[in-house]
Write an enzyme that holds these catalytic residues in place. Structure first.
Site, short mmCIF file in Angstrom:
data_model
loop_
_atom_site.label_atom_id
_atom_site.label_comp_id
_atom_site.label_asym_id
_atom_site.label_seq_id
_atom_site.Cartn_x
_atom_site.Cartn_y
_atom_site.Cartn_z
N PRO A 155 0.85 -1.20 0.00
CA PRO A 155 0.00 0.00 0.00
C PRO A 155 0.88 1.24 0.00
O PRO A 155 2.04 1.21 0.41
CB PRO A 155 -0.75 -0.13 1.33
N GLU B 174 0.01 5.15 1.17
CA GLU B 174 -1.01 6.06 1.70
C GLU B 174 -1.20 7.25 0.76
O GLU B 174 -0.25 7.93 0.37
CB GLU B 174 -0.58 6.56 3.09
N GLN C 297 -5.17 -4.12 6.26
CA GLN C 297 -4.15 -3.70 7.22
C GLN C 297 -4.73 -2.77 8.29
O GLN C 297 -5.41 -1.79 7.98
CB GLN C 297 -2.99 -2.99 6.51
N CYS D 277 4.75 2.27 9.57
CA CYS D 277 4.48 3.60 9.03
C CYS D 277 5.35 4.65 9.73
O CYS D 277 5.34 4.76 10.95
CB CYS D 277 3.01 3.97 9.20
N LYS E 53 3.78 -6.09 9.25
CA LYS E 53 4.85 -5.40 8.54
C LYS E 53 5.61 -4.53 9.52
O LYS E 53 5.00 -3.81 10.33
CB LYS E 53 4.31 -4.55 7.40
N ASN F 172 11.26 -6.11 1.52
CA ASN F 172 10.64 -4.90 0.99
C ASN F 172 11.62 -3.74 1.10
O ASN F 172 12.34 -3.62 2.08
CB ASN F 172 9.36 -4.61 1.78
N GLY F 173 11.63 -2.89 0.06
CA GLY F 173 12.44 -1.68 0.10
C GLY F 173 13.43 -1.57 -1.03
O GLY F 173 14.26 -2.47 -1.23
N GLU F 174 13.34 -0.50 -1.82
CA GLU F 174 14.28 -0.17 -2.90
C GLU F 174 14.35 -1.22 -4.00
O GLU F 174 15.42 -1.46 -4.58
CB GLU F 174 15.69 0.09 -2.34
N ARG G 40 6.51 1.44 -4.55
CA ARG G 40 6.88 2.56 -5.42
C ARG G 40 7.43 2.06 -6.76
O ARG G 40 7.19 2.68 -7.80
CB ARG G 40 7.91 3.44 -4.71
#
Length: 314
Positions: free
Chosen positions: A7, A9, A68, A98, A139, A199-201, A224
């Site tokens: 997700p 936001e 979530q 978050c 998460k 997760n990430g980059e 992203r």
């Protein structure tokens, strides 16, 4: 390998979930967080964030969606998890990642990474409140301002009853600044016995390969990267070798615009298209060019005309 759609936001909501899962390559989605404070939320709140609940909690492409929740009140989190489970949730995911200051000031999201005992209690209460056939996952980030308690937090989630952990490989204070510390995901995966998702980059298929090698994870979550390149999941799978053409992307943007027209107030629709063009400009020079055109538009009919217009060469 499973590829999960993250997700985002204010952008990657049910409309964009529907759009991206129709492009293909995803096994599962996670909804935007639904904030839980000190009350049992009405059903319409869950349906508003996750209208897929009306359709077996799946997108129109058939991809399941976990709901979530974000909050720190143990009993209220459990009661709301039970409520959304009764509405047909495919799974319950708990947000401990978050980094938004407004969320953290209210003891939500990544702020709870300073309280592993509370994380344990929240997961345990939700697992007890939700039927065993519905998965409960979480998460997390690597910590609030350091990685000092990363392994402790992961163990707290596992011992509380989480069946899977998605790890965003940065701390709260890192925000979204590169790099992502995939080696820490490996440390977490070596500490817990439940599945860990990296997760990430992850912006390219090469990033996905390196992430899997360094993190030791079989499964990944992208957010992203998928917004910047709608075909990324397919490319990671090897089911597509090239990006979509800009003409194909504009058709997708047009379908997305039509979904915005269905239920979003007029003044907000243009902002969503601008946001998406901003991310697309990372992969498409045409998006950067078109953003300069779109940012000056104010009338709805002008946006529609832009999206329906054929692609022209520079």
């Amino acid at each position: 390998m499973r590829i999960l759609l993250a997700p985002m936001e204010g952008l990657l909501d049910y409309r964009l979930r529907d759009t991206l899962t129709q492009v293909g390559g995803f096994d599962e989605c996670v909804s935007e967080f639904i904030r839980v404070n000190d009350t049992l939320l009405p059903s319409h709140r869950f349906y508003r964030y996750v209208p897929e609940l009306y359709e077996g909690c799946r997108t129109r492409a058939g991809v399941p969606v976990k709901v979530q929740l974000l909050g720190s009140d143990i009993n209220c989190m459990a009661e709301n998890a039970s409520k959304v489970a009764s509405l047909g949730a495919y799974g319950i995911d708990i947000n401990f990642g978050c980094p938004a200051p407004t969320v953290n000031r209210n003891r939500g999201g990544a702020a709870l990474l300073k309280e592993p005992d509370q994380m344990f209690a929240i997961v345990k209460a939700i697992r007890k409140a939700v039927p065993s056939v519905i998965p409960v996952t979480a998460k997390m980030r690597l910590g609030y301002d350091s990685t000092e308690q990363a392994l402790v937090c992961a163990k707290a989630l596992e011992e509380g009853g989480a069946e899977e952990i998605v790890v965003h490989a940065r701390t709260k204070t890192d925000g979204y600044k590169p790099p992502a510390y995939w080696d820490w995901i490996y440390k977490i995966g070596s500490t817990v016995k439940i599945p860990v998702v990296a997760n990430g980059e992850i912006w390219t298929e090469e990033d996905a390969v390196r992430c899997k090698e360094i993190s030791g994870c079989q499964d990944i979550m992208i957010g992203r990267g998928a917004v910047a390149n709608p075909a990324l999941a397919l490319m990671i799978r090897g089911e597509r070798k090239e990006n979509l053409s800009w003409d194909e992307v504009k058709k997708i943007l047009h379908r997305y615009w039509q979904s915005l027209e269905a239920d979003m107030e007029v003044k907000s629709r243009a902002g969503r298209i601008k946001q998406w063009l901003h991310y697309l400009s990372r992969q498409y020079p045409e998006a950067e060019r078109d953003f300069e055109i779109v940012k000056r538009l104010t009338k709805i009919e002008d946006f529609t005309k832009y999206l329906e217009s054929p692609v022209t060469a520079d």
